[in-house]
Design a protein around this motif. Structure first.
Motif, PDB file in Angstrom:
ATOM      1  N   ARG A  11       0.823  -1.205   0.000  1.00 15.07           N
ATOM      2  CA  ARG A  11       0.000   0.000   0.000  1.00 15.07           C
ATOM      3  C   ARG A  11       0.858   1.257   0.000  1.00 15.07           C
ATOM      4  O   ARG A  11       0.551   2.234  -0.677  1.00 15.07           O
ATOM      5  N   SER A  12       1.950   1.223   0.707  1.00 12.38           N
ATOM      6  CA  SER A  12       2.847   2.382   0.762  1.00 12.38           C
ATOM      7  C   SER A  12       3.503   2.626  -0.597  1.00 12.38           C
ATOM      8  O   SER A  12       3.635   3.781  -1.052  1.00 12.38           O
ATOM      9  N   GLN A  13       3.902   1.583  -1.269  1.00  9.48           N
ATOM     10  CA  GLN A  13       4.510   1.731  -2.601  1.00  9.48           C
ATOM     11  C   GLN A  13       3.509   2.299  -3.605  1.00  9.48           C
ATOM     12  O   GLN A  13       3.845   3.157  -4.425  1.00  9.48           O
ATOM     13  N   ALA A  14       2.278   1.845  -3.569  1.00 11.93           N
ATOM     14  CA  ALA A  14       1.249   2.336  -4.483  1.00 11.93           C
ATOM     15  C   ALA A  14       0.954   3.809  -4.240  1.00 11.93           C
ATOM     16  O   ALA A  14       0.787   4.603  -5.183  1.00 11.93           O
ATOM     17  N   GLU A  15       0.908   4.178  -2.967  1.00 11.21           N
ATOM     18  CA  GLU A  15       0.642   5.575  -2.637  1.00 11.21           C
ATOM     19  C   GLU A  15       1.794   6.467  -3.083  1.00 11.21           C
ATOM     20  O   GLU A  15       1.589   7.569  -3.616  1.00 11.21           O
ATOM     21  N   GLU A  16       3.009   5.980  -2.860  1.00 11.30           N
ATOM     22  CA  GLU A  16       4.200   6.756  -3.261  1.00 11.30           C
ATOM     23  C   GLU A  16       4.271   6.913  -4.786  1.00 11.30           C
ATOM     24  O   GLU A  16       4.575   7.995  -5.304  1.00 11.30           O
ATOM     25  N   GLU A  17       3.949   5.877  -5.500  1.00 14.53           N
ATOM     26  CA  GLU A  17       3.946   5.934  -6.968  1.00 14.53           C
ATOM     27  C   GLU A  17       2.887   6.910  -7.477  1.00 14.53           C
ATOM     28  O   GLU A  17       3.102   7.659  -8.439  1.00 14.53           O
ATOM     29  N   LEU A  18       1.730   6.907  -6.826  1.00 14.96           N
ATOM     30  CA  LEU A  18       0.659   7.825  -7.214  1.00 14.96           C
ATOM     31  C   LEU A  18       1.081   9.274  -7.010  1.00 14.96           C
ATOM     32  O   LEU A  18       0.852  10.120  -7.879  1.00 14.96           O
ATOM     33  N   GLU A  19       1.679   9.558  -5.883  1.00 12.89           N
ATOM     34  CA  GLU A  19       2.107  10.938  -5.604  1.00 12.89           C
ATOM     35  C   GLU A  19       3.154  11.413  -6.603  1.00 12.89           C
ATOM     36  O   GLU A  19       3.127  12.550  -7.059  1.00 12.89           O
ATOM     37  N   ARG A  20       4.098  10.537  -6.930  1.00  9.46           N
ATOM     38  CA  ARG A  20       5.143  10.899  -7.879  1.00  9.46           C
ATOM     39  C   ARG A  20       4.566  11.144  -9.281  1.00  9.46           C
ATOM     40  O   ARG A  20       4.913  12.133  -9.951  1.00  9.46           O
ATOM     41  N   ALA A  21       3.678  10.283  -9.752  1.00 11.85           N
ATOM     42  CA  ALA A  21       3.072  10.440 -11.069  1.00 11.85           C
ATOM     43  C   ALA A  21       2.213  11.705 -11.121  1.00 11.85           C
ATOM     44  O   ALA A  21       2.205  12.436 -12.129  1.00 11.85           O
ATOM     45  N   GLN A  22       1.510  11.979 -10.040  1.00  9.29           N
ATOM     46  CA  GLN A  22       0.665  13.175 -10.005  1.00  9.29           C
ATOM     47  C   GLN A  22       1.508  14.447 -10.051  1.00  9.29           C
ATOM     48  O   GLN A  22       1.157  15.405 -10.733  1.00  9.29           O
ATOM     49  N   LYS A  23       2.612  14.447  -9.345  1.00  8.97           N
ATOM     50  CA  LYS A  23       3.478  15.630  -9.315  1.00  8.97           C
ATOM     51  C   LYS A  23       4.065  15.922 -10.701  1.00  8.97           C
ATOM     52  O   LYS A  23       4.050  17.067 -11.171  1.00  8.97           O
ATOM     53  N   VAL A  24       4.556  14.897 -11.394  1.00  8.37           N
ATOM     54  CA  VAL A  24       5.146  15.091 -12.725  1.00  8.37           C
ATOM     55  C   VAL A  24       4.099  15.591 -13.714  1.00  8.37           C
ATOM     56  O   VAL A  24       4.345  16.507 -14.505  1.00  8.37           O
ATOM     57  N   PHE A  25       2.922  14.987 -13.673  1.00  3.78           N
ATOM     58  CA  PHE A  25       1.855  15.385 -14.586  1.00  3.78           C
ATOM     59  C   PHE A  25       1.427  16.829 -14.349  1.00  3.78           C
ATOM     60  O   PHE A  25       1.251  17.613 -15.292  1.00  3.78           O
ATOM     61  N   GLU A  26       1.236  17.203 -13.110  1.00  3.04           N
ATOM     62  CA  GLU A  26       0.742  18.547 -12.805  1.00  3.04           C
ATOM     63  C   GLU A  26       1.755  19.625 -13.179  1.00  3.04           C
ATOM     64  O   GLU A  26       1.368  20.719 -13.603  1.00  3.04           O
ATOM     65  N   GLU A  27       3.031  19.326 -13.037  1.00  2.00           N
ATOM     66  CA  GLU A  27       4.047  20.320 -13.400  1.00  2.00           C
ATOM     67  C   GLU A  27       3.967  20.677 -14.896  1.00  2.00           C
ATOM     68  O   GLU A  27       3.921  21.844 -15.281  1.00  2.00           O
ATOM     69  N   ILE A  28       3.950  19.674 -15.727  1.00  2.00           N
ATOM     70  CA  ILE A  28       3.907  19.937 -17.172  1.00  2.00           C
ATOM     71  C   ILE A  28       2.535  20.429 -17.605  1.00  2.00           C
ATOM     72  O   ILE A  28       2.405  21.260 -18.504  1.00  2.00           O
TER      73      ILE A  28
END
Length: 460
Positions: A203-220
């Motif tokens: 669960r921690s890995q999935a949450e961490e992956e989600l946060e990272r993907a969301q951050k990259v997407f929102e920046e661009i």
């Protein structure tokens, strides 16, 4: 299986990660198309992308047409240059305005060159700069699309992990009770702690992956949300500046080129007038004969006539005889007349006088008169209707070969009906307008009228 090429600084782990991302994105897109996974939508951004693609198509077409326009200007420059070089080669050094023509042709060449260069500087370069920003934005739009798929995939994975937590707890509980029965008491606590740690780690890995993907997407995504509307709005000002530059440069070019062409036209007109004046000075615009034209004859009233006057057909009979039966003639030096032997009447050898016809009859025959005393020529003139603009008759004294389409071909002895010019200003000095009497009598048509040299004829 061939190994994937690895560039400098690219590890096998990085390549594996990229491959895994492509597989994950492909799976996510399939699920979205099948309706088994929801897709993040942004209608405002999608509209911005549509406008971006339209703007790119319009700009690319404008750039292509502008380059074609410049190529046409360059081709026109070359054609104009070759044309005027031809004029320069034919323009003889002693003709009027030779130096002026050379200067004008040089000015024309420089003007064409300047026009083309300014079009490049003020239109084409700015066009290239404007379109230069599109490739980068297009690449970032494609990257945003990929990061959006990664974000959706991470979001779905995280949701799946949280949703399966209770199911995994149930599955673990039953085996744990069996293990607890089989395992000693001290081991049962260790097994339970291990199962909880495994669940928390996933669960921690999935949450961490989600946060990272969301951050990259929102920046661009945020950057493009600002840039796309700004780029779309900039098109109006760019189009205005581009076409104003082209229109202004073209207007100035044609204005300056018009001055050059006007000056060239003025120079050529002066050359033409000078050439025509020279021709008129030589031979009144026409070459009459190789040996030169005969002297222009005097008018009929002053022309010399052989021993008789053209005033009256009976005058030679009555006025030419003296009281003693001799005919008076004048010497060449206009001295006292000498009596010549009488031509009429003649006497026979036996001294008798032959029967003579009417003196008027012989005079009429000599003068070509009819029995009623009227001259044949006068009768012909009165019986035939003359052209409306008829002036008088002339008789051709020498053959004349026409040298132009508007000239009359004449043979010695032809009688010509002289007519007035429709426009007196068109009459050249020493030339008359008329039609052969034979052509007029037969056809009553002025289609065969033409001009002829007056000094080839004698007025009747």
């Amino acid at each position: 299986m061939a190994e994937l090429p690895m560039g400098k600084g690219v590890s096998a782990g990085k390549i594996a990660s990229n491959v895994q991302k492509k597989i994950t994105r492909a799976q996510e897109k399939v699920l979205q198309k099948l309706g088994k996974a929801d897709e993040t939508k942004d209608l405002a951004f999608e509209e911005g992308v549509i406008n971006f693609n339209k703007q790119l198509v319009e700009g690319t077409k404008l750039q292509k047409d502008l380059r074609a326009y410049l190529a046409a200007v360059k081709a026109m420059h070359e054609s104009s240059k070759h044309l005027y070089e031809c004029l320069d080669d034919m323009y003889e050094s002693d003709w009027y305005g030779k130096k002026d023509v050379d200067s004008l042709l040089e000015d024309s060449d420089l003007l064409w060159t300047d026009f083309h260069q300014k079009l490049v500087d003020h239109a084409l370069i700015s066009m290239d700069t404007y379109l230069g920003q599109f490739p980068d934005i297009k690449a970032r739009i494609a990257k945003r699309d990929r990061k959006l798929v990664d974000y959706d995939s991470a979001r779905h994975n995280y949701a799946a992990v949280n949703k399966g937590k209770k199911k995994e707890g149930i599955k673990i509980t039953k085996p744990a009770s069996l293990l607890e029965r089989a395992a000693p008491g001290w081991a049962q606590g260790i097994l339970s702690a291990h199962n909880v740690a495994q669940t928390n780690l996933t669960r921690s890995q999935a949450e961490e992956e989600l946060e990272r993907a969301q951050k990259v997407f929102e920046e661009i995504n945020i950057d493009l949300q600002e840039e796309l509307p700004s780029l779309w709005n900039s098109r109006v000002g760019f189009y205005v500046n581009t076409f104003q530059s082209v229109a202004g440069l073209e207007e100035k070019f044609h204005r300056e080129m018009g001055k050059i062409n006007q000056n060239l036209n003025d120079t050529l007109e002066k050359l033409e007038n000078q050439d025509m004046s020279s021709d008129r000075t030589q031979d009144a615009n026409h070459t009459l004969s190789p040996g030169g034209p005969p002297a222009i004859p005097k008018s009929p009233s002053k022309a010399a006539t052989p021993n008789i006057s053209v005033t009256s057909p009976t005058q030679p009979v009555h006025s030419g005889w003296g009281d003693d039966g001799t005919q008076a003639t004048w010497d060449d030096d206009d001295s006292q007349p000498v009596r010549a032997p009488a031509a009429y009447p003649a006497w026979d050898d036996d001294g008798s006088q032959p029967v003579q016809g009417n003196v008027n009859d012989s005079t009429q025959q000599a003068q070509g008169c009819d029995d009623d005393g009227a001259q044949a020529t006068t009768e012909s003139t009165e019986s035939v209707e003359m052209p409306e603009s008829f002036l008088f008759k002339v008789k051709t004294m020498h053959d004349y070969n026409a040298t132009d389409s508007d000239e009359l071909e004449l043979k010695a002895g032809d009688v010509v009906l002289v007519m007035s010019y429709e426009n007196p200003e068109e009459q050249d000095e020493g030339w008359l307008m008329g039609v052969r009497e034979s052509d007029w009598v037969q056809n009553k048509d002025l289609g065969k009228k033409g001009v002829f040299p007056e000094n080839f004829t004698q007025r009747m």
